[in-house]
Design a protein around this motif. Structure first.
Motif, PDB file in Angstrom:
ATOM      1  N   LEU A 130       0.810  -1.221   0.000  1.00 33.89           N
ATOM      2  CA  LEU A 130       0.000   0.000   0.000  1.00 33.89           C
ATOM      3  C   LEU A 130       0.847   1.276   0.000  1.00 33.89           C
ATOM      4  CD1 LEU A 130      -2.656  -1.043   2.689  1.00 33.89           C
ATOM      5  CD2 LEU A 130      -3.062  -0.805   0.231  1.00 33.89           C
ATOM      6  N   VAL A 131       2.044   1.170   0.541  1.00 31.35           N
ATOM      7  CA  VAL A 131       2.847   2.371   0.823  1.00 31.35           C
ATOM      8  C   VAL A 131       3.083   3.264  -0.400  1.00 31.35           C
ATOM      9  CG1 VAL A 131       5.097   3.186   1.645  1.00 31.35           C
ATOM     10  CG2 VAL A 131       3.890   1.401   2.894  1.00 31.35           C
ATOM     11  N   PRO A 132       3.499   2.729  -1.547  1.00 32.70           N
ATOM     12  CA  PRO A 132       3.760   3.646  -2.687  1.00 32.70           C
ATOM     13  C   PRO A 132       2.549   4.504  -3.061  1.00 32.70           C
ATOM     14  CG  PRO A 132       4.614   1.445  -3.139  1.00 32.70           C
ATOM     15  CD  PRO A 132       3.795   1.330  -1.887  1.00 32.70           C
ATOM     16  N   GLY A 133       1.361   4.004  -2.795  1.00 37.28           N
ATOM     17  CA  GLY A 133       0.143   4.751  -3.122  1.00 37.28           C
ATOM     18  C   GLY A 133      -0.120   5.937  -2.213  1.00 37.28           C
ATOM     19  N   PHE A 134       0.681   6.089  -1.171  1.00 37.80           N
ATOM     20  CA  PHE A 134       0.472   7.199  -0.223  1.00 37.80           C
ATOM     21  C   PHE A 134       1.188   8.487  -0.652  1.00 37.80           C
ATOM     22  CE2 PHE A 134       0.257   3.739   3.271  1.00 37.80           C
ATOM     23  CZ  PHE A 134      -1.091   3.520   3.008  1.00 37.80           C
ATOM     24  N   ILE A 135       1.785   8.500  -1.825  1.00 40.90           N
ATOM     25  CA  ILE A 135       2.669   9.611  -2.193  1.00 40.90           C
ATOM     26  C   ILE A 135       1.963  10.964  -2.198  1.00 40.90           C
ATOM     27  CG2 ILE A 135       2.365   9.326  -4.717  1.00 40.90           C
ATOM     28  CD1 ILE A 135       5.658  10.142  -2.882  1.00 40.90           C
ATOM     29  N   ASP A 136       0.667  10.987  -2.499  1.00 45.27           N
ATOM     30  CA  ASP A 136      -0.056  12.265  -2.450  1.00 45.27           C
ATOM     31  C   ASP A 136      -1.138  12.249  -1.385  1.00 45.27           C
ATOM     32  OD1 ASP A 136       1.258  13.696  -4.476  1.00 45.27           O
ATOM     33  OD2 ASP A 136       0.269  12.450  -5.983  1.00 45.27           O
ATOM     34  N   ASP A 137      -0.949  11.408  -0.391  1.00 49.02           N
ATOM     35  CA  ASP A 137      -1.989  11.237   0.615  1.00 49.02           C
ATOM     36  C   ASP A 137      -2.104  12.485   1.500  1.00 49.02           C
ATOM     37  OD1 ASP A 137      -3.475   8.540   1.724  1.00 49.02           O
ATOM     38  OD2 ASP A 137      -3.272  10.132   3.239  1.00 49.02           O
ATOM     39  N   PRO A 138      -3.329  12.849   1.865  1.00 46.05           N
ATOM     40  CA  PRO A 138      -3.466  14.014   2.762  1.00 46.05           C
ATOM     41  C   PRO A 138      -2.960  13.749   4.185  1.00 46.05           C
ATOM     42  CG  PRO A 138      -5.618  13.022   2.290  1.00 46.05           C
ATOM     43  CD  PRO A 138      -4.627  12.335   1.410  1.00 46.05           C
ATOM     44  N   ALA A 139      -2.784  12.485   4.542  1.00 47.29           N
ATOM     45  CA  ALA A 139      -2.275  12.182   5.897  1.00 47.29           C
ATOM     46  C   ALA A 139      -0.749  12.238   5.887  1.00 47.29           C
ATOM     47  CB  ALA A 139      -2.743  10.798   6.323  1.00 47.29           C
ATOM     48  N   PRO A 140      -0.145  13.207   6.587  1.00 43.03           N
ATOM     49  CA  PRO A 140       1.314  13.374   6.524  1.00 43.03           C
ATOM     50  C   PRO A 140       2.090  12.124   6.917  1.00 43.03           C
ATOM     51  CG  PRO A 140       0.287  15.245   7.635  1.00 43.03           C
ATOM     52  CD  PRO A 140      -0.793  14.227   7.434  1.00 43.03           C
ATOM     53  N   GLU A 141       1.609  11.383   7.910  1.00 38.72           N
ATOM     54  CA  GLU A 141       2.353  10.201   8.375  1.00 38.72           C
ATOM     55  C   GLU A 141       2.337   9.079   7.341  1.00 38.72           C
ATOM     56  OE1 GLU A 141       2.401   8.630  12.438  1.00 38.72           O
ATOM     57  OE2 GLU A 141       1.043  10.241  12.929  1.00 38.72           O
ATOM     58  N   LEU A 142       1.280   8.996   6.524  1.00 37.47           N
ATOM     59  CA  LEU A 142       1.231   7.990   5.462  1.00 37.47           C
ATOM     60  C   LEU A 142       2.131   8.427   4.307  1.00 37.47           C
ATOM     61  CD1 LEU A 142      -2.607   7.221   5.454  1.00 37.47           C
ATOM     62  CD2 LEU A 142      -0.776   5.744   6.308  1.00 37.47           C
ATOM     63  N   ARG A 143       1.986   9.686   3.948  1.00 37.02           N
ATOM     64  CA  ARG A 143       2.793  10.258   2.861  1.00 37.02           C
ATOM     65  C   ARG A 143       4.285  10.089   3.162  1.00 37.02           C
ATOM     66  NH1 ARG A 143       2.353  15.423  -0.547  1.00 37.02           N
ATOM     67  NH2 ARG A 143       0.129  15.285  -0.268  1.00 37.02           N
ATOM     68  N   ARG A 144       4.644  10.266   4.397  1.00 34.69           N
ATOM     69  CA  ARG A 144       6.047  10.164   4.805  1.00 34.69           C
ATOM     70  C   ARG A 144       6.644   8.807   4.413  1.00 34.69           C
ATOM     71  NH1 ARG A 144       9.646  12.329   8.421  1.00 34.69           N
ATOM     72  NH2 ARG A 144      11.163  10.812   9.149  1.00 34.69           N
ATOM     73  N   ASP A 145       5.875   7.746   4.630  1.00 33.69           N
ATOM     74  CA  ASP A 145       6.377   6.403   4.308  1.00 33.69           C
ATOM     75  C   ASP A 145       6.639   6.264   2.814  1.00 33.69           C
ATOM     76  OD1 ASP A 145       6.128   5.846   6.934  1.00 33.69           O
ATOM     77  OD2 ASP A 145       4.487   4.412   6.755  1.00 33.69           O
ATOM     78  N   ALA A 146       5.751   6.828   2.006  1.00 31.78           N
ATOM     79  CA  ALA A 146       5.929   6.743   0.547  1.00 31.78           C
ATOM     80  C   ALA A 146       7.148   7.551   0.115  1.00 31.78           C
ATOM     81  CB  ALA A 146       4.671   7.258  -0.151  1.00 31.78           C
ATOM     82  N   VAL A 147       7.310   8.725   0.704  1.00 35.80           N
ATOM     83  CA  VAL A 147       8.473   9.561   0.382  1.00 35.80           C
ATOM     84  C   VAL A 147       9.766   8.832   0.765  1.00 35.80           C
ATOM     85  CG1 VAL A 147       9.668  11.725   0.951  1.00 35.80           C
ATOM     86  CG2 VAL A 147       7.193  11.732   0.564  1.00 35.80           C
ATOM     87  N   ALA A 148       9.738   8.188   1.913  1.00 33.63           N
ATOM     88  CA  ALA A 148      10.931   7.459   2.381  1.00 33.63           C
ATOM     89  C   ALA A 148      11.325   6.366   1.384  1.00 33.63           C
ATOM     90  CB  ALA A 148      10.666   6.856   3.756  1.00 33.63           C
ATOM     91  N   LEU A 149      10.339   5.718   0.804  1.00 33.12           N
ATOM     92  CA  LEU A 149      10.624   4.671  -0.189  1.00 33.12           C
ATOM     93  C   LEU A 149      11.340   5.256  -1.403  1.00 33.12           C
ATOM     94  CD1 LEU A 149       7.552   2.295  -0.675  1.00 33.12           C
ATOM     95  CD2 LEU A 149       9.823   1.745   0.190  1.00 33.12           C
ATOM     96  N   ILE A 150      10.854   6.413  -1.867  1.00 36.23           N
ATOM     97  CA  ILE A 150      11.464   7.043  -3.053  1.00 36.23           C
ATOM     98  C   ILE A 150      12.892   7.501  -2.730  1.00 36.23           C
ATOM     99  CG2 ILE A 150      11.260   8.931  -4.718  1.00 36.23           C
ATOM    100  CD1 ILE A 150       8.224   8.822  -4.250  1.00 36.23           C
ATOM    101  N   ILE A 151      13.057   8.051  -1.541  1.00 37.82           N
ATOM    102  CA  ILE A 151      14.413   8.495  -1.148  1.00 37.82           C
ATOM    103  C   ILE A 151      15.360   7.295  -1.135  1.00 37.82           C
ATOM    104  CG2 ILE A 151      15.783   9.416   0.776  1.00 37.82           C
ATOM    105  CD1 ILE A 151      13.375  11.228   1.446  1.00 37.82           C
ATOM    106  N   GLU A 152      14.862   6.192  -0.614  1.00 36.45           N
ATOM    107  CA  GLU A 152      15.679   4.972  -0.555  1.00 36.45           C
ATOM    108  C   GLU A 152      16.103   4.554  -1.972  1.00 36.45           C
ATOM    109  OE1 GLU A 152      13.911   2.161   2.271  1.00 36.45           O
ATOM    110  OE2 GLU A 152      14.747   0.596   0.994  1.00 36.45           O
ATOM    111  N   LYS A 153      15.149   4.629  -2.886  1.00 34.33           N
ATOM    112  CA  LYS A 153      15.463   4.274  -4.284  1.00 34.33           C
ATOM    113  C   LYS A 153      16.499   5.241  -4.851  1.00 34.33           C
ATOM    114  CE  LYS A 153      11.191   2.186  -5.957  1.00 34.33           C
ATOM    115  NZ  LYS A 153       9.970   2.468  -6.720  1.00 34.33           N
TER     116      LYS A 153
END
Lengths: 379, 400
Positions: A130-153
């Motif tokens: 589910l995490v990659p789908g949070f990239i534009d999520d209005p919930a900051p804590e969910l969005r954070r996880d998606a951003v972290a994945l991209i940074i890792e990449k």
């Protein structure tokens, strides 16, 4: 007939009891407010809510939408208890229902984040997908996880252009200061231009006036003329001389308005900064302020918050408070005070402010000018 | 008769085997002393560690122990807004329950400290956890929530941008907390049963990281001792009414240590005062400017008081007259306070070095060290002949 009537009464009484068991405890927890109001009723209701089955989890999460932070914590404790018991008994959490709950962005970020964490407990693999789908999520804590994945990449990407593209994507989505700083730094190291003040929404151009007197820290509570009326053509008695409004802009990447640049490293003084913030429509925004000096903030003449604390540290978004801005011009006034301390770490006389929506997305004024390349002061 | 005798023997055995609870910061008496004769004197990294468990978040708070349960707080998340209260089985380190909450107050603090800085407190029936955000949660020992408060939500200027760390106490059935800071500085007494505010009084404006302590009056009544930069104020827990005041200034970091009716105040070095029998006034016993504590609060053991100063020198002193005894340099720096039983003194440096000092000889002597290789900023807990210590990542049990 009599038996049927008894049966009818019994069935109804049971329904009422069931309804009461399922819904009343939750409503009682929702109703808890500040100053401990409602705690006693909640203490009685909580065991009933905590005794509910796992199927009640979406109801408890939905109830968080209506609760204050205090009520939400009562509900969280019930959720934890139900989840712990359910898993201990080897039963399953209602992941499908939780997934539906998570997908509904009308729920508040806190309840959706909790739903996600329950899915993580029930099925880590499903949650990870589910995490990659949070990239534009209005919930900051969910969005954070998606951003972290991209940074890792991006960190693992050997091709510079591809890495930059990933960092840019992460920066555009990031709302947390640490992720913004990290991605901006990575891009700059690769010679990419990053307009951080604009991305974060810092207010860079101000009109300032001072210094007024703050001997013995008394100036904090003295309503100097700018608090009574904004008149940019006026001249007032300052601490030592006549003072008048001047233009001041900062080029600091995090919008620091370092007023020592304007007036010198003074002690026991007060300054004011004014910004006109133009909006095309009225809306509620978050004021996000960092300041290690005592300060007050007004919006359109109304005091929003005041804090009488000196040199206990400064952070971006140190203070977050909401206010409704009107359509058109909004007048933001900041009072910031310097005290008498002489240690090297008490020199700072500054603040940084940005305006965002509730998710932390920067909101830029309609009258915002390009980010200054260098500070503009009278000195 | 035979049955009664058997019951009596079982009762005696049970009592003798029961753990002495460690119910608050620096122990149930708030002076760092635990009557635990069987504590390990060698903190060997392999042999004396009973167990080591991972924690869900950061923390400077100490464990508190009631029976076979250890209660601990932690904070996690990018802004440390997630607040954890955990119960761990003392026997094997298994997590018995965990409750997670969201902060309602500010979580900004200096990077060295964190939101889970204050130590929880228990009366043996409930555990009350307070955080730097001034969120307060009262749970029973099985994790059932009894009440909660958001004191910064109630009083939005009650916060310290460096973080708050004062650990609350329970006195006379009242939860007493010091929410003292530069802006809206107060202390409050909350009803332990309901969380209702019984009293709230303004306190000197200024950051204050000290913890209140409990003083027992001549008639056994409990009084709350509030320390600040101005000095010491002793109040009645149920009403907040002043009993007596020591107004000669005090530190805002190390806290007062109580030994019977004597109080050792980090003030002008170290100042010893005695609460008079009427519980309404005090007498100064002595003052020793060479006994100024550093960050760590003094600890008492037997008929001595031990003070760790800013230079990491441990000094033994006579609590009746302040006369200095032996001195011993330890390896610091120290953020946590020491604890002791009758024979040994235990302290952990910020670098994770545990040091055990034998107190029985003419001179203090380091008899054991252990390097936990993690930052340790907390004060240990001792109970059931075991020593507990935590870092941001782990909780260890030594001995037991």
């Amino acid at each position: 007939m009599k038996k049927i009537l008894y049966l009818f009464l019994f069935v109804n009484a049971s329904s009422i009891m069931i309804a009461k068991t399922v819904y009343d405890p939750i409503a009682t927890l929702v109703a808890v407010g500040p100053m401990g109001e409602g705690n006693e009723a909640a203490a009685k209701a909580w065991p009933k809510a905590a005794a509910l089955g796992a199927e009640a989890l979406p109801d408890l999460l939905a109830a968080m939408d209506k609760a204050s932070g205090i009520g939400q914590n009562w509900l969280r404790a019930a959720v934890d208890t139900i989840v712990q018991r359910t898993l201990k008994e080897g039963k399953k959490l209602p992941t499908e229902e939780l997934n539906d709950f998570l997908a509904n962005t009308k729920h508040i970020p806190a309840s959706r984040r909790l739903a996600f964490e329950l899915i993580q407990k029930a099925s880590p693999k499903r949650a990870a997908k589910l995490v990659p789908g949070f990239i534009d999520d209005p919930a900051p804590e969910l969005r954070r996880d998606a951003v972290a994945l991209i940074i890792e990449k991006a960190i693992g990407e050997s091709n510079e252009d591809s890495a930059c593209s990933l960092y840019e994507k992460a920066l555009a989505a990031a709302r947390d200061v640490d992720q913004i700083e990290l991605t901006a730094k990575a891009l700059r190291e690769k010679n990419r231009v990053v307009d951080l003040p604009k991305i974060m929404g810092f207010l860079m151009r101000w009109k300032v006036i001072g210094p007024f007197d703050n001997t013995d820290r008394k100036g904090f509570n003295v309503p100097y003329p700018p608090e009574k009326k904004i008149d940019f053509s006026a001249t007032y008695d300052g601490k030592n001389d006549k003072v008048k409004w001047t233009d001041f802009s900062t080029s600091d990447q995090f919008g620091k308005v370092d007023i020592n640049l304007e007036y010198g490293e003074l002690k026991q003084v007060v300054a004011y900064a004014h910004n006109t913030f133009q909006l095309s429509e009225a809306r509620e925004l978050q004021f996000r302020l960092g300041c290690k000096n005592a300060w007050k903030v007004w919006l359109n003449g109304e005091l929003l918050f005041a804090r009488d604390e000196y040199h206990r540290g400064q952070r971006i978004d140190q203070y977050v408070f909401s206010a409704k801005l009107k359509k058109g011009k909004n007048e933001i006034l900041v009072k910031f005070c310097q005290n008498e301390q002489e240690q090297s770490w008490t020199k700072q006389w500054e603040f940084q402010m940005r305006l965002t929506d509730a998710s932390g997305t920067a909101v830029l004024a309609g009258n915002r000018l390009p980010t200054p390349k260098a500070p503009a002061t009278k000195r | 008769m035979k049955n009664l005798f058997t019951i009596y023997i079982i009762l005696i055995l049970t009592l003798s085997l029961a753990n002495a609870d460690w119910t608050s910061f620096r122990g149930s008496a708030g002076n760092g002393f635990g009557n635990e004769p069987g504590l390990p004197t060698k903190l060997d990294g392999n042999k004396s560690i009973a167990w080591k468990v991972e924690l869900p978040g950061r923390g400077l708070s100490s464990p508190v122990v009631v029976g076979n349960k250890i209660f601990l707080t932690a904070s996690s998340g990018p802004r440390q807004e997630r607040l954890h209260v955990i119960a761990v089985n003392a026997k094997d380190g298994e997590t018995l329950w965990e409750r997670q909450f969201q902060s309602t107050g500010r979580t900004v603090c200096h990077k060295k400290t964190c939101v889970a800085a204050p130590t929880a407190v228990s009366d043996g029936k409930v555990v009350v956890a307070q955080f730097s955000s001034n969120d307060v949660f009262c749970l029973d020992l099985d994790g059932n929530l009894k009440w909660l408060r958001g004191l910064t939500l109630d009083y939005p200027n009650a916060a310290n941008s460096l973080g708050m760390s004062s650990s609350p106490v329970i006195a006379d059935g009242v939860f007493v907390t010091q929410v003292e800071n530069d802006a809206d500085s107060f202390s409050a007494g909350l009803d332990l049963g309901t969380g209702k505010t019984l009293w709230r009084k303004s306190r000197p404006k200024g950051a204050n990281w000290t913890s209140p302590t409990v003083l027992k009056g001549a008639k056994g009544e409990e009084l709350a001792v509030l320390q600040s930069g101005k000095g010491l104020l002793v109040v009645e827990p149920k009403t907040g009414k002043d009993r007596w005041n020591y107004a000669e200034g005090a530190s805002t970091i190390p806290s007062t240590t109580v030994m019977g009716s004597s109080l050792f105040i980090p003030s002008n070095g170290l100042t010893a005062v005695k609460s008079r029998e009427d519980g309404r006034s005090h007498t100064q016993l002595w003052r020793a400017n060479k006994l100024a504590p550093g960050t760590a609060s003094p600890v008492v053991s037997g008929n001595r008081i031990y003070v760790l100063n800013k230079a990491n020198v441990l000094t033994s002193a006579n609590p009746s007259n302040g006369e200095l005894g032996w001195r011993l340099r330890l390896k610091g720096p120290f953020s946590g306070s020491p604890v002791a039983n009758k024979t040994h003194f235990y302290v952990f440096s910020e670098n994770g070095l545990g040091q055990v000092v034998n107190l029985t000889g003419d001179e203090g002597k380091v008899v054991s060290t252990v390097d936990l290789k993690e930052t340790i900023l907390c004060t240990p807990a001792i109970s059931g002949n075991a020593l507990y210590i935590r870092s941001d990542a782990h909780l260890w049990k030594f001995g037991g």
